[in-house]
Write a protein that holds these residues in place. Sequence first.
Motif, PDB file in Angstrom:
ATOM      1  N   GLY A  28       0.808  -1.212   0.000  1.00 21.70           N
ATOM      2  CA  GLY A  28       0.000   0.000   0.000  1.00 21.70           C
ATOM      3  C   GLY A  28       0.840   1.259   0.000  1.00 21.70           C
ATOM      4  N   GLU A  29       1.942   1.225   0.736  1.00 21.49           N
ATOM      5  CA  GLU A  29       2.831   2.386   0.755  1.00 21.49           C
ATOM      6  C   GLU A  29       3.413   2.641  -0.632  1.00 21.49           C
ATOM      7  OE1 GLU A  29       7.058   3.946   2.648  1.00 21.49           O
ATOM      8  OE2 GLU A  29       6.150   2.107   3.434  1.00 21.49           O
ATOM      9  N   ARG A  30       3.788   1.583  -1.335  1.00 25.17           N
ATOM     10  CA  ARG A  30       4.331   1.752  -2.687  1.00 25.17           C
ATOM     11  C   ARG A  30       3.285   2.355  -3.629  1.00 25.17           C
ATOM     12  NH1 ARG A  30       6.867  -3.228  -1.419  1.00 25.17           N
ATOM     13  NH2 ARG A  30       5.222  -4.418  -2.462  1.00 25.17           N
ATOM     14  N   VAL A  31       2.041   1.867  -3.508  1.00 19.15           N
ATOM     15  CA  VAL A  31       0.964   2.402  -4.350  1.00 19.15           C
ATOM     16  C   VAL A  31       0.754   3.887  -4.075  1.00 19.15           C
ATOM     17  CG1 VAL A  31      -1.531   2.324  -4.774  1.00 19.15           C
ATOM     18  CG2 VAL A  31      -0.219   0.191  -4.613  1.00 19.15           C
ATOM     19  N   TRP A  32       0.685   4.228  -2.806  1.00 20.24           N
ATOM     20  CA  TRP A  32       0.496   5.637  -2.434  1.00 20.24           C
ATOM     21  C   TRP A  32       1.665   6.493  -2.906  1.00 20.24           C
ATOM     22  CZ3 TRP A  32       3.695   7.726   1.631  1.00 20.24           C
ATOM     23  CH2 TRP A  32       3.467   9.088   1.869  1.00 20.24           C
ATOM     24  N   ARG A  33       2.875   5.997  -2.744  1.00 22.31           N
ATOM     25  CA  ARG A  33       4.058   6.773  -3.122  1.00 22.31           C
ATOM     26  C   ARG A  33       4.085   7.031  -4.621  1.00 22.31           C
ATOM     27  NH1 ARG A  33       7.881   8.216  -0.102  1.00 22.31           N
ATOM     28  NH2 ARG A  33       7.327   6.751   1.552  1.00 22.31           N
ATOM     29  N   GLU A  34       3.706   6.021  -5.397  1.00 22.87           N
ATOM     30  CA  GLU A  34       3.668   6.200  -6.850  1.00 22.87           C
ATOM     31  C   GLU A  34       2.636   7.250  -7.245  1.00 22.87           C
ATOM     32  OE1 GLU A  34       2.869   2.325  -8.323  1.00 22.87           O
ATOM     33  OE2 GLU A  34       4.872   1.538  -7.843  1.00 22.87           O
ATOM     34  N   SER A  35       1.515   7.275  -6.523  1.00 21.23           N
ATOM     35  CA  SER A  35       0.462   8.244  -6.809  1.00 21.23           C
ATOM     36  C   SER A  35       0.847   9.653  -6.377  1.00 21.23           C
ATOM     37  CB  SER A  35      -0.829   7.825  -6.103  1.00 21.23           C
ATOM     38  OG  SER A  35      -1.837   8.795  -6.265  1.00 21.23           O
ATOM     39  N   ALA A  36       1.480   9.754  -5.198  1.00 24.91           N
ATOM     40  CA  ALA A  36       1.835  11.069  -4.658  1.00 24.91           C
ATOM     41  C   ALA A  36       3.065  11.659  -5.319  1.00 24.91           C
ATOM     42  CB  ALA A  36       2.044  10.965  -3.148  1.00 24.91           C
ATOM     43  N   GLY A  37       3.913  10.802  -5.865  1.00 28.02           N
ATOM     44  CA  GLY A  37       5.113  11.274  -6.539  1.00 28.02           C
ATOM     45  C   GLY A  37       6.085  11.972  -5.609  1.00 28.02           C
ATOM     46  N   ALA A  38       6.646  13.080  -6.080  1.00 30.67           N
ATOM     47  CA  ALA A  38       7.674  13.796  -5.320  1.00 30.67           C
ATOM     48  C   ALA A  38       7.129  14.402  -4.039  1.00 30.67           C
ATOM     49  CB  ALA A  38       8.304  14.883  -6.193  1.00 30.67           C
ATOM     50  N   ASP A  39       5.815  14.542  -3.947  1.00 26.88           N
ATOM     51  CA  ASP A  39       5.225  15.137  -2.747  1.00 26.88           C
ATOM     52  C   ASP A  39       5.134  14.160  -1.577  1.00 26.88           C
ATOM     53  OD1 ASP A  39       4.851  17.581  -3.985  1.00 26.88           O
ATOM     54  OD2 ASP A  39       2.842  17.066  -4.707  1.00 26.88           O
ATOM     55  N   ALA A  40       5.371  12.891  -1.831  1.00 28.85           N
ATOM     56  CA  ALA A  40       5.228  11.895  -0.771  1.00 28.85           C
ATOM     57  C   ALA A  40       6.347  12.022   0.256  1.00 28.85           C
ATOM     58  CB  ALA A  40       5.237  10.493  -1.373  1.00 28.85           C
ATOM     59  N   PRO A  41       6.011  12.207   1.526  1.00 28.52           N
ATOM     60  CA  PRO A  41       7.044  12.253   2.562  1.00 28.52           C
ATOM     61  C   PRO A  41       7.550  10.852   2.878  1.00 28.52           C
ATOM     62  CG  PRO A  41       4.904  12.398   3.581  1.00 28.52           C
ATOM     63  CD  PRO A  41       4.656  12.392   2.089  1.00 28.52           C
ATOM     64  N   ASP A  42       8.644  10.793   3.588  1.00 30.33           N
ATOM     65  CA  ASP A  42       9.127   9.495   4.067  1.00 30.33           C
ATOM     66  C   ASP A  42       8.120   8.930   5.067  1.00 30.33           C
ATOM     67  OD1 ASP A  42      11.464   9.646   2.584  1.00 30.33           O
ATOM     68  OD2 ASP A  42      12.571  10.645   4.197  1.00 30.33           O
ATOM     69  N   VAL A  43       8.115   7.610   5.198  1.00 29.94           N
ATOM     70  CA  VAL A  43       7.272   6.935   6.191  1.00 29.94           C
ATOM     71  C   VAL A  43       8.174   6.341   7.261  1.00 29.94           C
ATOM     72  CG1 VAL A  43       5.725   4.988   6.623  1.00 29.94           C
ATOM     73  CG2 VAL A  43       5.372   6.445   4.620  1.00 29.94           C
ATOM     74  N   GLU A  44       7.919   6.696   8.506  1.00 30.94           N
ATOM     75  CA  GLU A  44       8.663   6.142   9.639  1.00 30.94           C
ATOM     76  C   GLU A  44       7.798   5.059  10.274  1.00 30.94           C
ATOM     77  OE1 GLU A  44      10.544   7.443  13.983  1.00 30.94           O
ATOM     78  OE2 GLU A  44       9.292   8.847  12.843  1.00 30.94           O
ATOM     79  N   LEU A  45       8.173   3.800  10.050  1.00 32.49           N
ATOM     80  CA  LEU A  45       7.412   2.661  10.557  1.00 32.49           C
ATOM     81  C   LEU A  45       8.003   2.245  11.903  1.00 32.49           C
ATOM     82  CD1 LEU A  45       5.064   0.849   9.586  1.00 32.49           C
ATOM     83  CD2 LEU A  45       6.786  -0.698   8.626  1.00 32.49           C
TER      84      LEU A  45
END
Length: 230
Positions: A28-45
């Motif tokens: 899901g994170e990969r899907v979201w990141r591809e959609s958000a592009g450069a605007d996607a922040p890092d995810v701290e798990l």
Amino acid sequence: MSESLRVDVWSDIACPWCYIGKRRFESGERVWRESAGADAPDVELVFHSFELAPDTPEDFAGDEVEYLSRHKGIAPEQARQMLDHVTGIAASVDLEYRFDRLQHTNTVLAHELIHFAAANGRQLEMTERLMSAYFTEGRHLGRTEELVTLAGEVGLDTGAASEALATHAFLSDVKADERQAAELGINGVPFFVIDGTWALSGAQDPATFAAALAHAHRERDSVPVGGASS
């Protein structure tokens, strides 16, 4: 890039749905990141401890079907069907579950090791390694020597890991996680809290995780989950 999104996850390394949930979240994170592009922040798990069966002995005499039968009151045939079902779902996210190898045990030491790993910058690697060792390789994760070996495999100092487990240096952190889970009303895992705001229970579909990440990213100023009504 905006400030990272923190995702807190309560889980147990002996929970089959937690490993599946971890894989689905990653997808899901990969899907979201591809959609958000450069605007996607890092995810701290960040993983938190939750013992599903704290009364489990270090050495359980019997296989997983016997455990479910004796301790959960599930008929053996139903238990086998349940295990076959979850094995198939695990395979759908490229995980190989081997319940024929699995060694059921108390997980408190494994949780202590995850906290030790977090203190040394290897929490994600340690969590993944423990889950794989438990569900696929049939390693005995209730034994200190086995845990120390696995710690070394992810680049941690084995001497320091051994000492931390022997002295229970991180047991208080395990208990603090469990108290926080109780305060949040968490009674099952996996349980995800995204950016302190959006809570998801269970091994949700990747699309659900992607949508939750997107929503949390848009609504950074929402009320924290601890202050929200249930």
